[in-house]
Scaffold this motif. Structure first.
Motif, mmCIF file in Angstrom:
data_model
loop_
_atom_site.group_PDB
_atom_site.id
_atom_site.type_symbol
_atom_site.label_atom_id
_atom_site.label_comp_id
_atom_site.label_asym_id
_atom_site.label_seq_id
_atom_site.Cartn_x
_atom_site.Cartn_y
_atom_site.Cartn_z
ATOM 1 N N ARG A 59 0.834 -1.203 0.000
ATOM 2 C CA ARG A 59 0.000 0.000 0.000
ATOM 3 C C ARG A 59 0.866 1.250 0.000
ATOM 4 O O ARG A 59 1.913 1.290 0.649
ATOM 5 C CB ARG A 59 -0.924 -0.002 1.229
ATOM 6 C CG ARG A 59 -1.911 -1.150 1.247
ATOM 7 C CD ARG A 59 -3.186 -0.833 0.505
ATOM 8 N NE ARG A 59 -3.970 0.174 1.179
ATOM 9 C CZ ARG A 59 -4.829 -0.073 2.154
ATOM 10 N NH1 ARG A 59 -5.006 -1.294 2.581
ATOM 11 N NH2 ARG A 59 -5.514 0.898 2.708
ATOM 12 N N PRO A 60 0.424 2.304 -0.700
ATOM 13 C CA PRO A 60 1.247 3.515 -0.816
ATOM 14 C C PRO A 60 1.624 4.147 0.519
ATOM 15 O O PRO A 60 2.710 4.691 0.644
ATOM 16 C CB PRO A 60 0.362 4.459 -1.626
ATOM 17 C CG PRO A 60 -0.554 3.572 -2.373
ATOM 18 C CD PRO A 60 -0.784 2.368 -1.525
ATOM 19 N N PHE A 61 0.747 4.080 1.519
ATOM 20 C CA PHE A 61 1.097 4.787 2.748
ATOM 21 C C PHE A 61 2.246 4.119 3.491
ATOM 22 O O PHE A 61 2.972 4.769 4.245
ATOM 23 C CB PHE A 61 -0.117 4.994 3.657
ATOM 24 C CG PHE A 61 -0.726 3.753 4.234
ATOM 25 C CD1 PHE A 61 -0.247 3.206 5.400
ATOM 26 C CD2 PHE A 61 -1.811 3.149 3.606
ATOM 27 C CE1 PHE A 61 -0.819 2.077 5.941
ATOM 28 C CE2 PHE A 61 -2.394 2.012 4.138
ATOM 29 C CZ PHE A 61 -1.888 1.476 5.310
ATOM 30 N N ILE A 62 2.429 2.827 3.249
ATOM 31 C CA ILE A 62 3.588 2.142 3.838
ATOM 32 C C ILE A 62 4.853 2.613 3.128
ATOM 33 O O ILE A 62 5.861 2.951 3.760
ATOM 34 C CB ILE A 62 3.431 0.616 3.703
ATOM 35 C CG1 ILE A 62 2.164 0.131 4.389
ATOM 36 C CG2 ILE A 62 4.668 -0.096 4.236
ATOM 37 C CD1 ILE A 62 2.183 0.186 5.877
ATOM 38 N N ALA A 105 5.183 5.403 1.631
ATOM 39 C CA ALA A 105 5.376 6.801 1.997
ATOM 40 C C ALA A 105 6.151 6.898 3.313
ATOM 41 O O ALA A 105 7.074 7.698 3.437
ATOM 42 C CB ALA A 105 4.029 7.506 2.110
ATOM 43 N N HIS A 123 1.957 1.460 11.452
ATOM 44 C CA HIS A 123 1.202 1.453 10.199
ATOM 45 C C HIS A 123 0.636 0.090 9.824
ATOM 46 O O HIS A 123 -0.384 0.014 9.167
ATOM 47 C CB HIS A 123 2.083 1.960 9.052
ATOM 48 C CG HIS A 123 2.534 3.366 9.241
ATOM 49 N ND1 HIS A 123 1.755 4.443 8.915
ATOM 50 C CD2 HIS A 123 3.679 3.880 9.742
ATOM 51 C CE1 HIS A 123 2.401 5.567 9.196
ATOM 52 N NE2 HIS A 123 3.574 5.248 9.700
ATOM 53 N N ASN A 175 -3.745 -1.600 11.337
ATOM 54 C CA ASN A 175 -4.617 -1.914 10.211
ATOM 55 C C ASN A 175 -4.991 -3.385 10.114
ATOM 56 O O ASN A 175 -5.774 -3.750 9.248
ATOM 57 C CB ASN A 175 -3.962 -1.444 8.910
ATOM 58 C CG ASN A 175 -4.048 0.052 8.762
ATOM 59 O OD1 ASN A 175 -5.123 0.621 8.671
ATOM 60 N ND2 ASN A 175 -2.905 0.704 8.806
ATOM 61 N N TYR A 194 2.335 12.485 -3.102
ATOM 62 C CA TYR A 194 1.834 11.499 -4.054
ATOM 63 C C TYR A 194 0.535 11.970 -4.694
ATOM 64 O O TYR A 194 -0.090 12.929 -4.258
ATOM 65 C CB TYR A 194 1.606 10.159 -3.369
ATOM 66 C CG TYR A 194 2.839 9.617 -2.711
ATOM 67 C CD1 TYR A 194 3.677 8.729 -3.388
ATOM 68 C CD2 TYR A 194 3.184 10.001 -1.427
ATOM 69 C CE1 TYR A 194 4.813 8.249 -2.791
ATOM 70 C CE2 TYR A 194 4.324 9.521 -0.815
ATOM 71 C CZ TYR A 194 5.134 8.640 -1.505
ATOM 72 O OH TYR A 194 6.264 8.164 -0.913
ATOM 73 N N LEU A 214 -4.625 7.419 -0.386
ATOM 74 C CA LEU A 214 -3.836 6.189 -0.390
ATOM 75 C C LEU A 214 -2.484 6.383 0.289
ATOM 76 O O LEU A 214 -1.936 5.440 0.852
ATOM 77 C CB LEU A 214 -3.608 5.697 -1.826
ATOM 78 C CG LEU A 214 -4.841 5.316 -2.626
ATOM 79 C CD1 LEU A 214 -4.454 4.887 -4.026
ATOM 80 C CD2 LEU A 214 -5.601 4.204 -1.923
ATOM 81 N N SER A 215 -1.951 7.610 0.210
ATOM 82 C CA SER A 215 -0.601 7.802 0.727
ATOM 83 C C SER A 215 -0.586 8.216 2.195
ATOM 84 O O SER A 215 0.459 8.239 2.816
ATOM 85 C CB SER A 215 0.152 8.832 -0.112
ATOM 86 O OG SER A 215 -0.415 10.108 0.050
ATOM 87 N N LEU A 216 -1.756 8.539 2.759
ATOM 88 C CA LEU A 216 -1.827 8.850 4.185
ATOM 89 C C LEU A 216 -2.421 7.653 4.917
ATOM 90 O O LEU A 216 -3.461 7.146 4.532
ATOM 91 C CB LEU A 216 -2.692 10.091 4.424
ATOM 92 C CG LEU A 216 -2.229 11.391 3.763
ATOM 93 C CD1 LEU A 216 -3.248 12.501 3.983
ATOM 94 C CD2 LEU A 216 -0.873 11.818 4.286
ATOM 95 N N SER A 217 -1.747 7.233 5.958
ATOM 96 C CA SER A 217 -2.197 6.081 6.737
ATOM 97 C C SER A 217 -3.619 6.321 7.238
ATOM 98 O O SER A 217 -3.881 7.320 7.898
ATOM 99 C CB SER A 217 -1.247 5.896 7.924
ATOM 100 O OG SER A 217 -1.051 4.564 8.191
ATOM 101 N N PRO A 218 -4.568 5.418 6.915
ATOM 102 C CA PRO A 218 -5.973 5.700 7.220
ATOM 103 C C PRO A 218 -6.282 5.794 8.709
ATOM 104 O O PRO A 218 -7.242 6.435 9.103
ATOM 105 C CB PRO A 218 -6.711 4.533 6.584
ATOM 106 C CG PRO A 218 -5.694 3.463 6.405
ATOM 107 C CD PRO A 218 -4.390 4.157 6.205
ATOM 108 N N ARG A 269 -9.846 10.210 5.998
ATOM 109 C CA ARG A 269 -11.152 9.979 5.356
ATOM 110 C C ARG A 269 -12.167 11.041 5.748
ATOM 111 O O ARG A 269 -13.213 11.178 5.109
ATOM 112 C CB ARG A 269 -11.684 8.583 5.685
ATOM 113 C CG ARG A 269 -11.819 8.337 7.149
ATOM 114 C CD ARG A 269 -12.786 7.251 7.513
ATOM 115 N NE ARG A 269 -12.852 7.237 8.967
ATOM 116 C CZ ARG A 269 -12.210 6.371 9.726
ATOM 117 N NH1 ARG A 269 -11.492 5.432 9.180
ATOM 118 N NH2 ARG A 269 -12.280 6.426 11.038
#
Lengths: 287, 328
Positions: free
Chosen positions: A182-185, A187, A202, A206, B95, B100-104, B150
């Motif tokens: 996943r992109p946030f990882i 990042a 992270h 999840n 990005y 998608l690039s920020l941890s939810p 979100r």
């Protein structure tokens, strides 16, 4: 709770679950039962006038008294009120259940996250060890570990937790494997965050939902297994009240003194059943 | 001295074709690029041109096959894991999709403070103040600290991502299509914010986009990529007013211009992007180029360097430029 949220950056329960569960009658009933069990375990001393007997003080004059107004569940072979014993036994059972599941998650989840996140040889090693651990019948392994460590409450919980962690490793590994891309990882990686911080901040938050589902399902079996271990004399030792150990002693008096095994046995049945039903519902709601 | 110098960077992916044979997909093929401090360089190209792969190689999100990435005097590709991690302090990325690039599961507070916690010893109130300060720099406020991505709009989330990128005042910020996932109305706001931050804080941007208008708005210089290769480099003015590569000309023509007098240009891209595993012989662009001649089919043109750092990968650059002008 607030500190918890700040540290790990997640809220404890996913929002979507309660709404689904409210529409599921089985979930409502089972959570009610669990709630009553937890509350009666916490407030056990307030729910009986025979708290001392519940904790193990004998009362020889009432030996094996049948159910009556004074002893609604009857009395055991030392004259202790069975209602009080079952009530205090709930503390042991629930405590053991949570301890076992918590221990298993504590061992299994980080290992799974490490395996899934790093991949490669580390993944291979961890997963092969898990496979080996899974190859043993859990109760047999627990018996072996418990007898090696010596019979008492903590050791029994450790023994059972040691047979259960592989399930959490597998669940978490599968999730971590998907999350890793996943992109946030990525990042976080590009910022320069260390691998273990990425796992803790992270990845693990999840993978919480499937772990909670599995943990709820497992609580029932944990209580059952703990009772089984006590039944075999490898778990909780008298005079600590425990359902499994009560059934174990009571079975000599069956069927003439039927109440001795029936009430603790029913307690085990209800507890296991309630957690299983709730676990199923949570699993369905999470799909 | 250049802040970033990319020298003959190559990234090949092995691709399985059929049961036993493998081919190399040349996602980035011998790219040279220089970024000077304070400058914004735009990298333009369609999907599959290798622009994002190039950025990922520079940031070492993936390991390039060969080449050098000299950043701030050090070859990033030669750094070990721990010194690379320290060096990452000077690099930041924004990005395409902030969701998608920020941890939810993380709150804005934790997202923006993460680089600070990683690279500095700031904690507690000082950390919090720094986070708020940076949120304000991107047009947000302390009210957003406890929100999760979100709960934010696309523009707000992207602002958080930008705050996260600038919080350490990095020497280079890579912007990987930072506006293409946003609503048109928000795109301009985010672009203006990026311009404002550059003026106030003197950032150097490596701006990746497929949208020439957006790049024109921001970039000092532009590099156009096609099939893993740089086909044209020039200042923004040069590229926009006197494009010399047929591909650049086609890209420019493809951008609609809302002006009644402007007729559709005659330069068009024909066909679709060829496969990276089996690129055309000679000049990669020849199957789609309306002026291709025999030579283009056989010989790959070199990147011809003209005066003032202008470069073009075409056998007949000026001639086509003049030819197309004639038709207009």
């Amino acid at each position: 709770m607030k500190v918890f949220t700040r540290w790990f950056g997640f809220r404890f329960a996913p929002d979507s679950i309660p709404a689904h569960l409210r529409r599921d009658p089985l979930a409502v009933v089972s959570s009610l039962i669990i709630m009553i069990m937890i509350l009666s375990a916490i407030f056990a001393p307030l729910l009986t006038s025979r708290a001392a007997e519940g904790l193990g003080e004998p009362n020889p004059s009432e030996k094996l008294a049948p159910p009556s107004a004074a002893h609604i569940f009857g009395a055991d072979h030392l004259g202790r009120d069975l209602y009080a014993r079952v009530l205090f036994g709930g503390r042991t059972a629930l405590g053991m259940g949570f301890l076992i599941v918590f221990g298993a998650v504590l061992i299994g989840a980080p290992l799974g996250a490490i395996a899934g996140y790093f991949g490669g040889w580390l993944d291979e090693v961890i997963m092969r060890v898990t496979d080996v651990a899974l190859a043993f019948p859990p109760l047999l392994l627990a018996i072996a570990i418990a007898s090696a460590l010596g019979p008492n409450l903590t050791n029994a919980a450790i023994a059972i937790a040691l047979t259960w962690w592989p399930w959490y490793t597998r669940i978490v590994r599968a999730q971590a494997l998907a999350l890793r891309e996943r992109p946030f990882i990525e990042a976080a990686h590009v910022i320069g965050v260390g691998n273990f911080t990425i796992i803790a901040r992270h990845i693990l938050p999840n993978v919480l939902s499937p772990v909670i589902v599995q943990a709820t399902l497992d609580l029932g079996s944990a209580i059952l297994t703990a009772a089984a271990l006590s039944f075999l004399g490898l778990g909780v030792q008298p005079p600590t009240p425990d359902w499994g150990q009560m059934v174990s002693t009571g079975r000599i008096y069956f069927p003439q003194r039927w109440w001795y095994v029936t009430f603790p046995g029913t307690a085990i049945f209800i507890a296991t059943m309630a957690f299983n039903l709730l676990g199923d519902s949570v699993q369905d709601a999470n799909k | 001295m250049a802040l970033l110098e990319v020298r003959s960077l190559v990234k090949h992916y092995p691709v399985r074709v059929g049961l036993f044979s493998r081919r190399q997909a040349k996602a980035v093929d011998d790219v040279n690029l220089t970024v000077n401090p304070g400058e914004t360089i735009g990298i333009v190209g369609e999907s599959g041109s290798g622009k994002t792969t190039l950025a990922r190689c520079i940031l070492r999100m993936i390991e390039p096959t060969s080449g050098e990435v000299i950043f701030d005097g050090v070859d990033l590709l030669k750094l070990g894991q721990s010194s690379l991690r320290t060096k990452r302090r000077e690099l930041a990325v924004v990005y395409q999709n902030p969701y998608l690039s920020l941890s939810p599961r993380l709150a804005v507070r934790d997202l923006v403070s993460e680089p600070l916690v990683t690279h500095t010893s700031l904690r507690g109130d000082a950390l919090n103040d720094r986070v708020v300060e940076n949120l304000e720099a991107v047009g947000l406020s302390a009210d957003y600290l406890n929100k999760r991505s979100r709960q934010l709009s696309g523009g707000q989330a992207q602002r958080v991502a930008i705050a996260r990128a600038l919080v350490l005042r990095p020497k280079l910020i890579v912007l990987d299509e930072p506006t293409s996932a946003l609503d048109v109305s928000v795109q301009a706001q985010v672009l203006n914010l990026l311009v404002k931050l550059r003026t106030e804080l003197g950032f150097t941007y490596l701006f990746i986009s497929h949208n020439l208008d957006v790049v024109q708005h921001l970039a000092d210089r532009i590099a156009v990529m096609y099939l893993g290769k740089v086909v044209e480099v020039g200042t923004t003015d040069q590229v926009f007013s006197q494009a010399t590569h047929p591909y650049t000309m086609a890209l420019l023509a493809a951008t609609p211009e809302p002006h009644p007098d402007r007729k559709a240009s005659l330069v068009t891209v024909q066909g679709s992007v060829p496969s990276l595993t089996a690129p055309p012989t000679g000049c990669h662009y020849h199957p789609r180029c309306q002026w291709a001649v025999e030579r283009c089919r056989h010989e790959m043109p070199a990147l011809r360097l003209d005066e003032d750092r202008r470069a073009v990968r075409c056998h007949f650059p000026r001639e086509y430029f003049q030819a197309s002008k004639k038709f207009e």
